[in-house]
Design an enzyme around this catalytic site. Structure first.
Site, mmCIF file in Angstrom:
data_model
loop_
_atom_site.group_PDB
_atom_site.id
_atom_site.type_symbol
_atom_site.label_atom_id
_atom_site.label_comp_id
_atom_site.label_asym_id
_atom_site.label_seq_id
_atom_site.Cartn_x
_atom_site.Cartn_y
_atom_site.Cartn_z
ATOM 1 C CG ASP A 151 -0.251 0.087 2.538
ATOM 2 O OD1 ASP A 151 0.782 -0.601 2.713
ATOM 3 O OD2 ASP A 151 -0.736 0.829 3.428
ATOM 4 C CD GLU A 185 4.297 1.236 6.875
ATOM 5 O OE1 GLU A 185 5.077 1.611 7.760
ATOM 6 O OE2 GLU A 185 3.883 1.992 5.964
#
Length: 460
Positions: free
Chosen positions: A88, A158
């Site tokens: 991500d 994250e």
């Protein structure tokens, strides 16, 4: 090892093109509008793991975004390395400051990267860095040079606090069991002075709200007679740090690790050129906690920063109002032995304490994480140091970073294994900012170093 290096060299162009495919996917975890892109990116990561030769590849569902897992076992008597990364990325805003669209990767030469750098959101944080591990693994597999068992865990949250990862790790301890964890989500001090990150700061993140009147008011009719929440909030934030750069929150420093003068002298062997530092980010001068160097302020000392502040009317033209509410986001970087829970509690108590009686204050905690330190006398650090010294051809020093990767401490606590922070980015890569980029030399130096780490670690 030479066969592995030859394989890497022969496939350089393909490695970059495949990375470009990942970078074109807008896997923004913070914005639900990009959920399909996040899912698409997880599938693409799984596809690349399979193509590289990883077995048992799974796209594991969580309460949030999927976690991609895969493994390769060659001998139960050999050590197992767990590779962590995240697919991500941060939102690209403000879009208008990008030289080209953030999800259309391209290569351009810069003063720092004369061989070229890949420009795109996620190029350095963390798609380019975890992709190094996939390509290094592929090179080892194709040259019969893999000396350890390997597991991969690539997550998709994250950038929003890894909210699903802890549950996944706790529920899959046996699946994820390993001898060490290898992470590339940090930076080198410089290409001239390569480093292995041995410390990370923790994080406490809060959002605050100050409420005054029960509605927005006409600033002509009410101005001068009622509290303005923006003014109040601004004064309160200004009180959080004094003229010496010292955080004023009661008890904030109670549990801060005191780093010895000897260790401080050792860490300051790294070049700390204040003029270069200022020029690189366009500053006239630096500031911070009194009696500490810039290196120390950004690594072994805790900090507090206002990350955003808003309220009232911010659109085009004029609207003369006294806003009902004002808001701010505040982050605090922590050092051993502070905890997010402790700091959030102390912040909340202090913020209410300094609030005037004529406003209402609310503190909403967000995500947090613990600090992490890897001792330099461990086999994990020594394996990374020797690997990078071979790849770079020069001495590699330990370096404490100011950033936070909250999952490192969680990994160690749950899996009982040390985390090796072998990152290849640079502070100038503009991660989380417009025009994020990752040097081609850094990318390939990482791919060359990773097999050397495996080789060294297997010998240990």
């Amino acid at each position: 090892m030479q066969k592995t290096l030859d394989y890497i060299h022969q496939n350089k162009d393909r490695f970059v093109e495949e990375l470009f495919d990942l970078l074109r996917i807008a896997s923004i975890s913070a914005d639900p509008a990009y959920k399909n892109d996040v899912l698409k990116c997880a599938d693409k990561v799984a596809e690349y793991l399979q193509k590289a030769g990883v077995d048992n590849v799974e796209v594991c569902q969580t309460k949030g975004n999927p976690i991609v897992y895969g493994d390769k076992f060659i001998n139960p008597n050999l050590p197992t390395v767990l590779v962590y990364g995240h697919y991500d990325v941060q939102p690209p805003d403000p879009i208008e400051l990008w030289n080209k669209p953030p999800f259309e990767p391209y290569i351009e030469k810069t003063d720092i990267h004369p061989d070229g750098a890949i420009f795109a959101r996620g190029a350095a944080d963390d798609k380019g860095q975890f992709f190094m591990h996939l390509k290094a693994f592929e090179a080892m597999i194709n040259t019969d040079a893999l000396p350890c068992n390997v597991k991969f865990i690539i997550e998709g949250e994250e950038e929003v606090g890894s909210v699903s990862l802890s549950d996944f790790v706790n529920e899959n301890k046996e699946k994820l069991s390993c001898d060490c964890i290898l992470i590339s989500d940090t930076s080198l001090y410089s290409m001239e002075q390569p480093t292995v990150t041995t410390g990370l700061r923790g994080l406490s993140y809060v959002e605050v709200e100050v409420e005054g009147p029960n509605r927005d008011l006409h600033s002509g009719l009410y101005g001068g007679a009622v509290p303005n929440p923006i003014h109040t909030l601004s004064r309160m934030i200004a009180q959080l740090i004094d003229e010496n750069g010292h955080i004023t929150i009661d008890g904030f420093y109670d549990n801060v690790q005191v780093v010895s003068l000897e260790e401080r002298a050792e860490m300051n062997k790294l070049k700390d050129n204040v003029e270069e530092y200022k020029n690189a980010i366009g500053l006239r001068g630096v500031e911070g906690e009194k009696d500490y160097t810039t290196l120390e302020r950004t690594s072994i000392r805790p900090t507090l920063d206002c990350n955003g502040i808003w309220g009232g009317y911010t659109g085009e033209g004029a609207k003369t109002v006294i806003p009902s509410k004002a808001y701010a986001k505040i982050s605090m970087r922590l050092v051993p032995y502070q905890t997010p829970e402790e700091i959030i509690e102390k912040f909340t108590q202090y913020f209410h304490k300094i609030a005037p009686d004529n406003v209402k204050v609310t503190v909403n905690p967000h995500h947090g994480g613990l600090p992490y330190v890897l001792p330099i006398d461990t086999k994990e650090f020594q394996s990374a140091k020797k690997a990078m010294e071979t790849a770079f051809g020069r001495e590699v020093l330990p370096f404490r970073s100011g950033g936070s990767i909250p999952i490192t401490t969680m990994f160690e606590q749950v899996l009982g294994s040390k985390c090796v922070l072998m990152g290849f980015g640079l502070a100038s890569d503009a991660i989380h900012s417009p025009n994020e980029h990752y040097g081609l030399s850094n990318f390939f130096k990482g791919i060359e170093s990773i097999p050397l780490f495996f080789q060294n670690y297997a010998k240990q």
